[in-house]
Design a protein around this motif. Structure first.
Motif, PDB file in Angstrom:
ATOM      1  N   LEU A  56       0.820  -1.216   0.000  1.00 52.92           N
ATOM      2  CA  LEU A  56       0.000   0.000   0.000  1.00 52.92           C
ATOM      3  C   LEU A  56       0.856   1.269   0.000  1.00 52.92           C
ATOM      4  O   LEU A  56       0.553   2.231  -0.705  1.00 52.92           O
ATOM      5  N   GLU A 183      -2.889 -13.142  -9.280  1.00 51.13           N
ATOM      6  CA  GLU A 183      -1.848 -13.269  -8.263  1.00 51.13           C
ATOM      7  C   GLU A 183      -0.908 -14.434  -8.559  1.00 51.13           C
ATOM      8  O   GLU A 183       0.235 -14.419  -8.160  1.00 51.13           O
TER       9      GLU A 183
ATOM     10  N   PHE B  83      -3.371 -19.148   4.098  1.00 52.53           N
ATOM     11  CA  PHE B  83      -4.211 -18.725   2.996  1.00 52.53           C
ATOM     12  C   PHE B  83      -5.516 -18.168   3.535  1.00 52.53           C
ATOM     13  O   PHE B  83      -6.181 -18.798   4.348  1.00 52.53           O
ATOM     14  N   LYS B  87     -10.528 -13.814   1.245  1.00 54.71           N
ATOM     15  CA  LYS B  87      -9.972 -12.832   0.318  1.00 54.71           C
ATOM     16  C   LYS B  87      -9.221 -13.505  -0.818  1.00 54.71           C
ATOM     17  O   LYS B  87      -8.717 -12.829  -1.707  1.00 54.71           O
ATOM     18  N   SER B  88      -9.146 -14.827  -0.755  1.00 50.65           N
ATOM     19  CA  SER B  88      -8.381 -15.574  -1.728  1.00 50.65           C
ATOM     20  C   SER B  88      -6.967 -15.006  -1.800  1.00 50.65           C
ATOM     21  O   SER B  88      -6.485 -14.566  -2.837  1.00 50.65           O
ATOM     22  N   LEU B  89      -6.346 -15.026  -0.669  1.00 48.76           N
ATOM     23  CA  LEU B  89      -5.097 -14.299  -0.537  1.00 48.76           C
ATOM     24  C   LEU B  89      -4.088 -15.114   0.252  1.00 48.76           C
ATOM     25  O   LEU B  89      -4.413 -15.682   1.284  1.00 48.76           O
ATOM     26  N   GLU B  90      -2.878 -15.166  -0.263  1.00 54.30           N
ATOM     27  CA  GLU B  90      -1.833 -15.865   0.470  1.00 54.30           C
ATOM     28  C   GLU B  90      -1.195 -14.923   1.475  1.00 54.30           C
ATOM     29  O   GLU B  90      -0.884 -13.780   1.145  1.00 54.30           O
ATOM     30  N   LYS B 116       0.097 -10.136   9.091  1.00 46.91           N
ATOM     31  CA  LYS B 116      -1.232 -10.093   9.680  1.00 46.91           C
ATOM     32  C   LYS B 116      -1.336 -10.531  11.145  1.00 46.91           C
ATOM     33  O   LYS B 116      -2.247 -10.106  11.839  1.00 46.91           O
ATOM     34  N   THR B 176      -6.272  -5.455   8.634  1.00 44.48           N
ATOM     35  CA  THR B 176      -6.663  -5.626   7.242  1.00 44.48           C
ATOM     36  C   THR B 176      -5.467  -5.383   6.336  1.00 44.48           C
ATOM     37  O   THR B 176      -5.349  -5.968   5.275  1.00 44.48           O
ATOM     38  N   TYR B 177      -4.570  -4.518   6.774  1.00 51.76           N
ATOM     39  CA  TYR B 177      -3.415  -4.183   5.953  1.00 51.76           C
ATOM     40  C   TYR B 177      -2.170  -4.829   6.547  1.00 51.76           C
ATOM     41  O   TYR B 177      -2.282  -5.584   7.506  1.00 51.76           O
ATOM     42  N   HIS B 178      -1.019  -4.519   5.979  1.00 56.66           N
ATOM     43  CA  HIS B 178       0.195  -5.206   6.407  1.00 56.66           C
ATOM     44  C   HIS B 178       0.791  -4.567   7.658  1.00 56.66           C
ATOM     45  O   HIS B 178       1.057  -3.368   7.680  1.00 56.66           O
ATOM     46  N   ASP B 196      -0.649  -0.346   7.646  1.00 65.39           N
ATOM     47  CA  ASP B 196      -0.572   0.822   6.768  1.00 65.39           C
ATOM     48  C   ASP B 196      -1.555   1.930   7.150  1.00 65.39           C
ATOM     49  O   ASP B 196      -1.289   3.099   6.913  1.00 65.39           O
ATOM     50  N   LEU B 197      -2.679   1.546   7.725  1.00 60.24           N
ATOM     51  CA  LEU B 197      -3.692   2.558   7.988  1.00 60.24           C
ATOM     52  C   LEU B 197      -4.183   2.625   9.429  1.00 60.24           C
ATOM     53  O   LEU B 197      -4.881   3.561   9.801  1.00 60.24           O
ATOM     54  N   VAL B 227       0.047   6.908   4.205  1.00 61.46           N
ATOM     55  CA  VAL B 227      -0.047   5.680   5.005  1.00 61.46           C
ATOM     56  C   VAL B 227       0.902   5.765   6.211  1.00 61.46           C
ATOM     57  O   VAL B 227       1.848   6.548   6.213  1.00 61.46           O
ATOM     58  N   THR B 229       3.865   4.373   8.289  1.00 65.85           N
ATOM     59  CA  THR B 229       5.014   3.563   7.897  1.00 65.85           C
ATOM     60  C   THR B 229       5.712   2.904   9.086  1.00 65.85           C
ATOM     61  O   THR B 229       6.355   1.877   8.929  1.00 65.85           O
TER      62      THR B 229
END
Lengths: 247, 446
Positions: A56, A183, B83, B87-90, B116, B176-178, B196-197, B227, B229
Motif C-alpha cells: 500500500l 496473483e 491462505f 480474500k483468496s489471498l496468500e 497479519k 486488514t493491511y500489512h 498501513d492505515l 499511510v 510507515t
C-alpha cells in the motif's frame, strides 16, 4: 543524465545552448522526462492494482507522484494538448485511464514525444498515428494471447467509449480485493514488473533498455537536432519510431 | 534448515561474526534483527518465517577475547504460510518485526509478527526432566497394565540443557493491511501493532480483543494519499507513542487525551527545501523507520536519503540531519525504475544515544557520532571481515577522480542492501543483516 535532469533547476544548467534554441530544447526534454516518469508510474500503478494485496505504501507514493505530474501538466497546459490530439475525450481521468493506462508505456512515450513536435508537420502526425495504431494492435494481440485474464480488469481491446477506468478507480481497487487469478502470475511486484513491462511494451528484443535510457536517447536526439531543420528532425524521429516499432 | 558457519567475532576496531546460511534461498533472507533488553540474546527473523535466537558467550577468564561471540541458542518456526480463503489471498510467513518483552522470570518472551498475525513466544530452558511415571515408559509410550506391579513416585532428573520455544498467545484477525511495526509499552502489559492505515493496542494476555487507537483510513479509498510507515511507544511514558507517515511527517499521540488518537498531540514536519524539489520529493521523504532515543528526549527518523533527529520539544524542524548516501540524489530515476527507492531502511541508536547507525547499499552501513559530527561508512562483507580484523572505513567517490580504495557511485551494487541493523543496549556491539548473512561486530577489546 536523466535522473539529474528531472529537477528543473538542474535542467537549466544542463541545457547550456545558445540563446535562441535554449527555450525550445529545454522544455521538450523536460516534458519528455516528465512523460516517461508518468508512463513508468502508470505501469507500476497498473501492476499494483493487479495484485490482490499490493504494498500500500508503494502504491500510494506512486499514485501521488502521478497526481503531482498530472497537476503540473494541467497547469502548463500539456494535458490539454494531449487531450486535443488524442481521441477527443475531455476528461482528464478518462485520458489517464484509456490512453495511457492501457496503452503500452513506450508507445505512449513516443506518442508524447512526438506530440511536442507535432505542430511542425501534419504529415508526420499521420505517420505517427499509423505507427501507434500498428503498435497497439501488436501489443493487444500479444497481450491477449499471453495473459487473457490479466486484462479482465482493463483490456485495451475494450470499447474505449465504455471504458471508464479512471485513476481514481485504480486507487479504489487498492482496496478491493479482487479474487482474480492474477496473483498467480504476479506473486511479487518486483520481479513481475519487468516481465509485464516486456509484454506491455512489446519490445521483446529490447527489454534491457529502461525508460530512462530510452529517454536519454530521445533527449540526445532532440538536442543534436536544430529547430531550423524540421524536416531532418522529423525524419530522425520517424527513424527512432521505426526502430522502436521494429525492435 | 539453516547451516551456520561461524567466524570469530569482533567493530570499529571491530569484531565480527558472520552467521550465515551457506545454502542461500529466498527464505533465508533476514528480515529483522533485535537484541533483547539486556543484550544477552539476539533474535533474527527471516522470510521463511523462522526465528533464530543467538546467545552471548559467557565471560571466561582464559579466553577473554571470546566474550562477545554469539552462538545459536534456539531456532523455531514462528509463522507458516497461510491462505485467507475469504480474500483468496496468500499470507506470507515472512517475519516483519521482532520485539522482546523485558525479562520478568527465568523465561524469555518475544513478539514476532508477519503481515497479519502477531505471536507471543516463550523461550525457556529445561535441564531436568520428570522420570518414573507409572503409566508411561521412558519414551512416553503407555505401559501394558499387566506389567505395572509397583507404584512409583516420579522424580526430576538432570538432563542435557534444552531450549524450548512455545507459542503462548496468537493475536490474529485485527489487521486488514500489512503490519509494519510492533512496540511493547513501558508498562510491560500492553503493546501496539501498526499496519498501513491503523494502529491497534493489545493487552499481552488477551488475544480476542484489541483497541484501535489510530485509524487514518479515509471513508473513500480514492482519497488515500498517506499511510502509516512505522510506530513506536515512548520508552518511559506509557501513554505516549509516535507514528510516522509516507509524507515524511511524525505524529506524537497522547492516549490520555482520548481513546482514539486520531488527533495528534504533536506534529513534526520539516518544511520542504524548494531548491531540492523534484517529482521524487515525496517518495524520498517517506519515513521508513522511527525510533525513540533511550532517554526518550529525541526521536530519530530515517527517510530514503537522510536520518533526522528531532527534539520532542521542537516540532518545526529536526535538530540534526545526517546525509546517509546523498550521492544517490542523482540516481533517483533509476532507483525509482528498479523500485529500490521504496526500500525501507531502519535506523538504531547506540546505548548512550550518542551514535546512530543505519544501512545503505553495496552492503555499506553508516554511523554518525552526534557529538563530534564525525561519520563513518563501513562494509559488511566476508572478504573484509577477517576474524578480529579492523573494519576499514569505505568511501564512495562522487564525480571527479576516483582515489584508490574509493568506490564510484556507478559501481555500487543495489542488490546488496543493509536494511536491518541493531545495537546492543549497553555495549558497543552491533549487528548487521546483509541478505542472508548476519554480521556481528564489536568494539575493540582492550
Amino acid at each position: 543524465m536523466f535522473a539529474r535532469g528531472i529537477k528543473r533547476k538542474c535542467f537549466d544548467g544542463e541545457d547550456e545552448v545558445d540563446g535562441s534554441l535554449a527555450g525550445f530544447k529545454a522544455i521538450p526534454s523536460y516534458n519528455l522526462q516528465r512523460q516517461s516518469l508518468l508512463d513508468m508510474s502508470l505501469v507500476k500503478l497498473q501492476l499494483c492494482h493487479m495484485l490482490v494485496e499490493p504494498n500500500l505504501c508503494r502504491s500510494v507514493l506512486i499514485a501521488n507522484t502521478v497526481r503531482q505530474i498530472q497537476e503540473e501538466m494541467t497547469q502548463d497546459g500539456t494535458w490539454q494538448i494531449i487531450n486535443a490530439q488524442s481521441t477527443g475525450q475531455t476528461s482528464l481521468d478518462r485520458l489517464v485511464s484509456t490512453d495511457i493506462l492501457c496503452r503500452s508505456s513506450k508507445e505512449q512515450g513516443e506518442g508524447k514525444f512526438i506530440s511536442g513536435y507535432s505542430s511542425f508537420s501534419t504529415d508526420f502526425e499521420e505517420t505517427r498515428s499509423q505507427d501507434i495504431s500498428e503498435l497497439s494492435t501488436v501489443t493487444s494481440v500479444q497481450t491477449s494471447r499471453n495473459m487473457q485474464n490479466l486484462w479482465e480488469m482493463g483490456s485495451p481491446q475494450d470499447n474505449k467509449g465504455n471504458f471508464q477506468k479512471s485513476l481514481d478507480q485504480i486507487f479504489e481497487t487498492l482496496e478491493n480485493k479482487n479474487p482474480n487469478s492474477v496473483e498467480d502470475l504476479f506473486s511479487d511486484v518486483d520481479t513481475s514488473y519487468y516481465d509485464l513491462d516486456t509484454v506491455l511494451t512489446g519490445m521483446m528484443g529490447n527489454t534491457k533498455m529502461g525508460h530512462c535510457e530510452v529517454l536519454e536517447n530521445f533527449s540526445s536526439q532532440a538536442t543534436t537536432n536544430s529547430s531550423s531543420n524540421c524536416k531532418t528532425e522529423l525524419n530522425e524521429i520517424d527513424h527512432i519510431v521505426e526502430i522502436l516499432v521494429e525492435s | 534448515m539453516k547451516c551456520f558457519s561461524r567466524y570469530l567475532p569482533y567493530i570499529f576496531r571491530p569484531t565480527n561474526t558472520i552467521l550465515s546460511s551457506s545454502c542461500h534461498t529466498e527464505a533465508d533472507i533476514i528480515s529483522t534483527v533485535e537484541f533483547n533488553p539486556t543484550g544477552e540474546l539476539l533474535a533474527t527473523g527471516d522470510k521463511g518465517g523462522r526465528v533464530v535466537i543467538f546467545q552471548r558467550e559467557q565471560e571466561s577468564k582464559n579466553q577473554p577475547h571470546r566474550r562477545g561471540e554469539y552462538n545459536v541458542y534456539s531456532t523455531f518456526q514462528s509463522h507458516e504460510p497461510e491462505f485467507d480463503y475469504l480474500k483468496s489471498l496468500e499470507i506470507e510467513e515472512k517475519i516483519n518485526k521482532i520485539r522482546w518483552i523485558p525479562q520478568q522470570n527465568a523465561a524469555y518472551f518475544l513478539l514476532s509478527t508477519n503481515d497479519k498475525t502477531v505471536k507471543l513466544w516463550k523461550v525457556s530452558e529445561r535441564d531436568k526432566r520428570p522420570e518414573g511415571y507409572n503409566l508411561k515408559d521412558e519414551d512416553g509410550r503407555l505401559r501394558d497394565p499387566c506389567t505395572i506391579t509397583t507404584l512409583r513416585v516420579p522424580a526430576f532428573r538432570p538432563m542435557d540443557l534444552m531450549v524450548e520455544a512455545t507459542p503462548r498467545r496468537v493475536f490474529s484477525n485485527a489487521h486488514t493491511y500489512h503490519i509494519n511495526s510492533i512496540s511493547v509499552n513501558s508498562d510491560y502489559e500492553t503493546y501496539m501493532s501498526a499496519d498501513d492505515l491503523r494502529i491497534n493496542l493489545w493487552n499481552l494476555e488477551i488475544t480476542n480483543r484489541s483497541f484501535n487507537i489510530v485509524d487514518i483510513k479515509p471513508a473513500n479509498m480514492e482519497e488515500l494519499t498517506e499511510v502509516i510507515t512505522a510506530a513506536e511507544f515512548h520508552p518511559h511514558h506509557c501513554n505516549t507513542f509516535v507514528y510516522s507517515s509516507s509524507k515524511g511527517t511524525i505524529r506524537l499521540c497522547d492516549m490520555r487525551s482520548s481513546a482514539l488518537c486520531d488527533q495528534h498531540a504533536k506534529f513534526f514536519e520539516e518544511p520542504e527545501d524548494p531548491s531540492n524539489r523534484s517529482f521524487f520529493s515525496e517518495i524520498i521523504s517517506s519515513i521508513s523507520d522511527v525510533k525513540f532515543s533511550h532517554s526518550g528526549k529525541y526521536i530519530m527518523t530515517r527517510d530514503y536519503l537522510t536520518i533526522k533527529v528531532w527534539d520532542l520539544n521542537m516540532e518545526n524542524r529536526p535538530v540534526e540531519t545526517y546525509q546517509v548516501h546523498d550521492y544517490l540524489r542523482s540516481k533517483l530515476c533509476s532507483l525509482y525504475e528498479n523500485d529500490c527507492i521504496f526500500d525501507k531502511f531502519e535506523c538504531v541508536w547506540n546505548g548512550s544515544d550518542s551514535v546512530i547507525m543505519t544501512g545503505s547499499y553495496n552492503n555499506f552501513f553508516r554511523m554518525f557520532d552526534r557529538n563530534t559530527k564525525r561519520d563513518v561508512t563501513l562494509e559488511a562483507s566476508r572478504e573484509n571481515s577477517k576474524p578480529r580484523a579492523i573494519l576499514k572505513p569505505r568511501k564512495v567517490c562522487v564525480g571527479g577522480k576516483r582515489r584508490k580504495d574509493e568506490i564510484s557511485v556507478d559501481s555500487l551494487d543495489f542488490s546488496k542492501k543493509i536494511l536491518h541493523t541493531a545495537w546492543h543496549p549497553s555495549e558497543n556491539i552491533i549487528t548487521v543483516a546483509a541478505t542472508n548473512n548476519l554480521y556481528i561486530f564489536q568494539d575493540k577489546v582492550n
